[in-house]
Design an enzyme around this catalytic site. Structure first.
Site, mmCIF file in Angstrom:
data_model
loop_
_atom_site.group_PDB
_atom_site.id
_atom_site.type_symbol
_atom_site.label_atom_id
_atom_site.label_comp_id
_atom_site.label_asym_id
_atom_site.label_seq_id
_atom_site.Cartn_x
_atom_site.Cartn_y
_atom_site.Cartn_z
ATOM 1 N N ARG A 104 12.281 30.008 22.813
ATOM 2 C CA ARG A 104 12.249 31.474 22.930
ATOM 3 C C ARG A 104 10.790 31.865 22.818
ATOM 4 O O ARG A 104 10.128 31.599 21.803
ATOM 5 C CB ARG A 104 13.063 32.129 21.812
ATOM 6 C CG ARG A 104 12.773 33.622 21.697
ATOM 7 C CD ARG A 104 13.749 34.353 20.824
ATOM 8 N NE ARG A 104 15.027 34.478 21.481
ATOM 9 C CZ ARG A 104 15.987 35.337 21.091
ATOM 10 N NH1 ARG A 104 15.794 36.127 20.060
ATOM 11 N NH2 ARG A 104 17.129 35.408 21.750
ATOM 12 N N HIS A 131 16.813 36.218 30.143
ATOM 13 C CA HIS A 131 17.619 35.773 28.998
ATOM 14 C C HIS A 131 18.891 35.118 29.557
ATOM 15 O O HIS A 131 20.006 35.632 29.413
ATOM 16 C CB HIS A 131 17.955 36.965 28.100
ATOM 17 C CG HIS A 131 18.423 36.583 26.725
ATOM 18 N ND1 HIS A 131 18.506 35.273 26.282
ATOM 19 C CD2 HIS A 131 18.850 37.351 25.673
ATOM 20 C CE1 HIS A 131 18.939 35.252 25.030
ATOM 21 N NE2 HIS A 131 19.160 36.487 24.642
ATOM 22 N N GLN A 134 22.153 34.138 27.431
ATOM 23 C CA GLN A 134 22.910 35.328 27.048
ATOM 24 C C GLN A 134 23.804 35.798 28.200
ATOM 25 O O GLN A 134 25.008 36.012 28.021
ATOM 26 C CB GLN A 134 21.944 36.453 26.656
ATOM 27 C CG GLN A 134 22.622 37.774 26.353
ATOM 28 C CD GLN A 134 23.341 37.780 25.020
ATOM 29 O OE1 GLN A 134 22.739 37.501 23.999
ATOM 30 N NE2 GLN A 134 24.619 38.092 25.017
ATOM 31 N N ASP A 223 21.079 47.505 26.611
ATOM 32 C CA ASP A 223 20.219 46.689 25.750
ATOM 33 C C ASP A 223 19.217 47.642 25.095
ATOM 34 O O ASP A 223 19.095 48.810 25.497
ATOM 35 C CB ASP A 223 19.498 45.628 26.606
ATOM 36 C CG ASP A 223 18.674 44.651 25.774
ATOM 37 O OD1 ASP A 223 18.904 44.534 24.554
ATOM 38 O OD2 ASP A 223 17.779 44.004 26.355
ATOM 39 N N CYS A 263 24.150 42.940 24.148
ATOM 40 C CA CYS A 263 23.779 41.580 23.711
ATOM 41 C C CYS A 263 23.390 41.535 22.241
ATOM 42 O O CYS A 263 23.363 40.468 21.645
ATOM 43 C CB CYS A 263 22.659 41.047 24.596
ATOM 44 S SG CYS A 263 21.104 41.933 24.428
ATOM 45 N N ARG A 291 28.380 33.181 22.801
ATOM 46 C CA ARG A 291 27.102 32.467 22.972
ATOM 47 C C ARG A 291 27.279 31.009 22.563
ATOM 48 O O ARG A 291 26.821 30.088 23.239
ATOM 49 C CB ARG A 291 26.006 33.088 22.088
ATOM 50 C CG ARG A 291 25.561 34.484 22.465
ATOM 51 C CD ARG A 291 24.755 34.517 23.736
ATOM 52 N NE ARG A 291 23.561 33.686 23.716
ATOM 53 C CZ ARG A 291 22.394 33.987 23.134
ATOM 54 N NH1 ARG A 291 22.259 35.154 22.524
ATOM 55 N NH2 ARG A 291 21.364 33.172 23.193
HETATM 56 N N1 NVA Z 1 15.644 42.743 25.540
HETATM 57 C C1 NVA Z 1 15.778 42.295 24.175
HETATM 58 C C2 NVA Z 1 16.893 41.311 24.057
HETATM 59 C C3 NVA Z 1 17.166 40.845 22.646
HETATM 60 C C4 NVA Z 1 18.228 39.791 22.578
HETATM 61 C C5 NVA Z 1 14.476 41.688 23.708
HETATM 62 O O1 NVA Z 1 13.843 40.959 24.499
HETATM 63 O O2 NVA Z 1 14.068 41.930 22.583
HETATM 64 N N1 CP Z 2 21.249 38.489 21.755
HETATM 65 C C1 CP Z 2 20.337 37.679 21.190
HETATM 66 O O1 CP Z 2 19.690 36.870 21.853
HETATM 67 O O2 CP Z 2 20.216 37.841 19.856
HETATM 68 P P1 CP Z 2 19.088 37.244 18.909
HETATM 69 O O3 CP Z 2 17.789 37.916 19.254
HETATM 70 O O4 CP Z 2 19.561 37.548 17.525
HETATM 71 O O5 CP Z 2 18.996 35.759 19.154
#
Ligand code: NVA
Ligand code: CP
Length: 307
Positions: A104, A131, A134, A223, A263, A291
């Site tokens: 990540r 993502h 997800q 989101d 999500c 997930r």
């Molecule tokens: N768009 C959000 C998704 C979190 C799972 C982010 O990147 O923070």
């Molecule tokens: N939806 C998701 O990816 O959650 P986290 O940021 O908690 O991993």
């Protein structure tokens, strides 16, 4: 260096056949919960986190454990990545210890570099651009309720971010209609959108008006308005995105059997109202649970050679 391995950096690099195989296996794994065979006995997954996580970390970690393997959490701060060790060297070293790497991070390019230098499969656990783990599991959640996603009208309301881009890739591969409502200046990635509109058999459109996108939709996704790394823009974004809230007024134009997904993490009162969240929370928390089931299928396929 020619390495024969498969990565999961992007939904669009997988065929619909391969993606459906993952979802089929996820159904089996979800029903077994503790798998009958420890498909990943003796295998390890390194998980590099340069951003925060609750769901992704725990679902991958528990998923590896349930498959008979183990996961190793590496945060930027506690590994040499935080002190400037190049991603290329990290990839080469980790490949000598582990059977797969999940990352990540901020830049999608970093996942590509990691994949180029790693001799083990690399999985994208979120970048600024995408993502995919997800959204693949979100497709699974939708199919659990409605059956074949191809027959559905799916909407996405809010920021044209990593989730929006992955929804576009999913629509291109799975063939469902996707209407996105995003404010001017916050549209999804232009290249991803152009490719999907060219290759997809279905309708994929970005519009300004959330009512237009949600009209008749059976699935409405949203989101956060400020993603990780955009904390300083949060105030500005709250103003820009105010008309893009998923609330009762918006859902009044959706299909009567609409399902709202998020999500998570959610900001009640911003991208979704608290009453709407409560009404759909069973779906939303199943979405979070799924997930793990879908990622277990992904891990079994990439690290265990499952067919
Ligand atoms: N768009 C959000 C998704 C979190 C799972 C982010 O990147 O923070
Ligand atoms: N939806 C998701 O990816 O959650 P986290 O940021 O908690 O991993």
């Amino acid at each position: 260096m020619k390495v024969d391995k498969k990565d999961f950096l992007d939904l669009s690099s997988w065929s619909v056949f391969e993606l459906k195989q993952i979802l089929t296996m996820a159904t089996v794994l979800k029903s077994e919960r503790q798998p009958r065979q420890p498909r990943l006995a003796g295998k390890s997954l390194a998980m590099i986190f340069e951003k925060a996580s609750t769901r992704t970390r725990v679902s991958f970690e528990v998923g590896m454990y349930q498959l008979g393997g183990q996961a190793i959490f590496l945060s930027r701060h506690d590994s040499q990545l935080g002190r400037g060790e190049p991603i290329e060297d990290t990839a080469r070293v980790l490949s000598r210890y582990v059977d797969g790497i999940m990352i990540r991070t901020f830049s999608q390019d970093d996942t590509v570099v990691l994949s180029r230098y790693a001799t083990v499969p690399v999985i994208n656990g979120l970048t600024d651009l995408l993502h995919p783990s997800q959204v693949l599991s979100d497709v699974f959640t939708i199919q659990e309720r409605f059956g074949d996603i191809r027959k559905l009208k799916v909407a996405y309301v809010g920021d044209g971010n990593n989730m929006a881009n992955s929804w576009i890739n999913a629509a291109m591969r799975f063939g469902f209609d996707l209407q996105l409502a995003c404010p001017d200046g916050y549209h999804p990635d232009a290249k991803i959108l152009a490719r999907a509109r060219k290759e997809a058999d279905s309708e994929i459109n970005v519009v300004d008006d959330p009512l237009q996108a949600v009209q008749g939709a059976q699935v409405v996704n949203t989101d956060v308005w400020a993603s990780m790394g955009q904390e300083e823009e949060a105030q500005l974004r709250r103003r820009v995105f105010a008309p893009y809230q998923v609330n009762d007024q918006l859902l009044a134009v959706a299909a009567p059997d609409v399902m709202v997904l998020h999500c998570l993490p959610a900001h009640r009162g911003e991208e979704i109202t608290a009453p709407v969240f409560s009404r759909f929370q069973e779906f939303i928390f199943s979405q979070a649970e799924n997930r793990m089931h879908v990622q277990k299928a992904l891990l079994a396929t990439l690290l265990g050679g499952a067919k």
